[in-house]
Enzyme design. Structure first.
Site, mmCIF file in Angstrom:
data_model
loop_
_atom_site.group_PDB
_atom_site.id
_atom_site.type_symbol
_atom_site.label_atom_id
_atom_site.label_comp_id
_atom_site.label_asym_id
_atom_site.label_seq_id
_atom_site.Cartn_x
_atom_site.Cartn_y
_atom_site.Cartn_z
ATOM 1 N N GLY A 203 -53.815 46.216 -110.890
ATOM 2 C CA GLY A 203 -53.282 47.145 -109.942
ATOM 3 C C GLY A 203 -51.762 47.169 -110.296
ATOM 4 O O GLY A 203 -51.157 47.019 -111.169
ATOM 5 N N ASN A 204 -51.140 47.867 -109.394
ATOM 6 C CA ASN A 204 -49.534 48.116 -109.559
ATOM 7 C C ASN A 204 -49.024 48.071 -108.274
ATOM 8 O O ASN A 204 -49.545 47.938 -107.243
ATOM 9 C CB ASN A 204 -49.302 49.650 -110.253
ATOM 10 C CG ASN A 204 -50.050 50.483 -109.517
ATOM 11 O OD1 ASN A 204 -49.289 50.889 -108.302
ATOM 12 N ND2 ASN A 204 -50.787 51.418 -110.096
ATOM 13 N N ARG A 205 -47.542 48.149 -108.422
ATOM 14 C CA ARG A 205 -46.891 47.957 -107.257
ATOM 15 C C ARG A 205 -46.538 49.307 -106.327
ATOM 16 O O ARG A 205 -45.613 49.257 -105.450
ATOM 17 C CB ARG A 205 -45.405 47.437 -107.627
ATOM 18 C CG ARG A 205 -45.688 46.128 -108.303
ATOM 19 C CD ARG A 205 -44.380 45.455 -108.682
ATOM 20 N NE ARG A 205 -43.190 45.531 -107.996
ATOM 21 C CZ ARG A 205 -42.090 45.220 -108.318
ATOM 22 N NH1 ARG A 205 -41.752 45.204 -109.383
ATOM 23 N NH2 ARG A 205 -40.982 45.360 -107.351
ATOM 24 N N SER A 206 -47.227 50.252 -106.522
ATOM 25 C CA SER A 206 -46.794 51.576 -105.420
ATOM 26 C C SER A 206 -47.371 51.124 -104.118
ATOM 27 O O SER A 206 -48.291 50.374 -104.090
ATOM 28 C CB SER A 206 -48.202 52.464 -106.073
ATOM 29 O OG SER A 206 -48.081 53.543 -104.945
#
Ligand code: C5P
Length: 235
Positions: free
Chosen positions: A29-32
């Site tokens: 995943g990512n930090r958005s």
């Protein structure tokens, strides 16, 4: 009284991050946070548009029961691609604020990946996800229909060779979108924060001005309003 800038317009906004599954319990995943995308959906609705928000993984609640906003949830880049493919052709304005994973695991393990007795570490291989923004612009070009204005985003830290603005200019041309919003990112910058600093770059095919870059520092809502009014000017 003047008409709101997006009165009668149909707007599609993508927001949040994608999640690419590795096994039944793990993902990449990512930090958005989704905050900028939600602010854009709300600003577009406030400007008179009918908004469809395609929402990935977010830290905050999606505006599920807000007038003139419909919400569709997705998790993976492939699901986002399908949703944009369905919705973008009929939109006047497409804003791709989602943080799409560039890569996904090559294979999905149907069972949870286990530690082994022999101490071998698993190797995860990745493959490219489709570039949904570039693909949408290409489809518009070949079909002659599609969103009137397409807005992309770039989160750049800069590199040894180029500053973030140079990287964003190159990305605007490479992706072929009409406007590109640059966020300068770092460990504590932008992701999850309420304040932001953006640069709005305009495609040379649209801008007559010799200074096609707008810079704004403020809340994500103020940024959203600036992006919406920049985009509305080209509809
Ligand atoms: O290449 P990069 O990830 O920096 O591009 C960012 C822009 O492209 C964003 O607007 C994002 O929503 C979009 N994007 C996409 N499909 C991808 C990767 C990014 O549509 N696979």
């Amino acid at each position: 009284q003047a008409q709101p800038a997006l009165q009668g317009r149909s707007v599609v906004v993508t927001a949040g991050g994608t999640r690419e599954p590795l096994d039944p319990v793990r993902y990449l995943g990512n930090r958005s946070s989704g905050k900028q995308g939600i602010a854009l959906a709300e600003s577009a609705a406030a400007a008179g548009a009918q908004v469809h928000l395609i929402a990935g993984i977010m830290d905050v609640e999606a505006p599920e029961h807000v007038a003139n906003i419909t919400v569709e949830r997705i998790e993976t880049a492939e699901q986002l691609q399908a949703a944009v493919g369905r919705r973008a052709p009929e939109a006047d304005l497409l804003i791709m604020a989602a943080a799409v994973a560039d890569f996904r695991p090559t294979s999905y393990a149907a069972q949870k990946i286990k530690k082994t007795e022999d101490g071998e570490n698993p190797v995860i291989t990745l493959e490219r996800n489709p570039d949904i923004l570039a693909e949408t612009v290409q489809n518009r070009r070949s079909a002659g229909t599609g969103p009137g204005v397409v807005v992309g985003f770039a989160a750049e830290t800069g590199s040894a060779e180029a500053d973030p603005l140079q990287l964003a200019q190159a990305k605007l041309l490479r992706k072929g979108c009409d406007l590109l919003v640059l966020n300068q990112v770092g460990e504590t910058l932008v992701f999850g924060q309420d304040e932001t600093e953006i640069h709005i770059l305009t495609s040379p095919t649209l801008a007559e001005s010799s200074a096609p870059v707008t810079t704004l520092r403020g809340t994500k809502h103020q940024a959203a309003e600036a992006i919406i009014s920049a985009a509305a000017a080209y509809l």
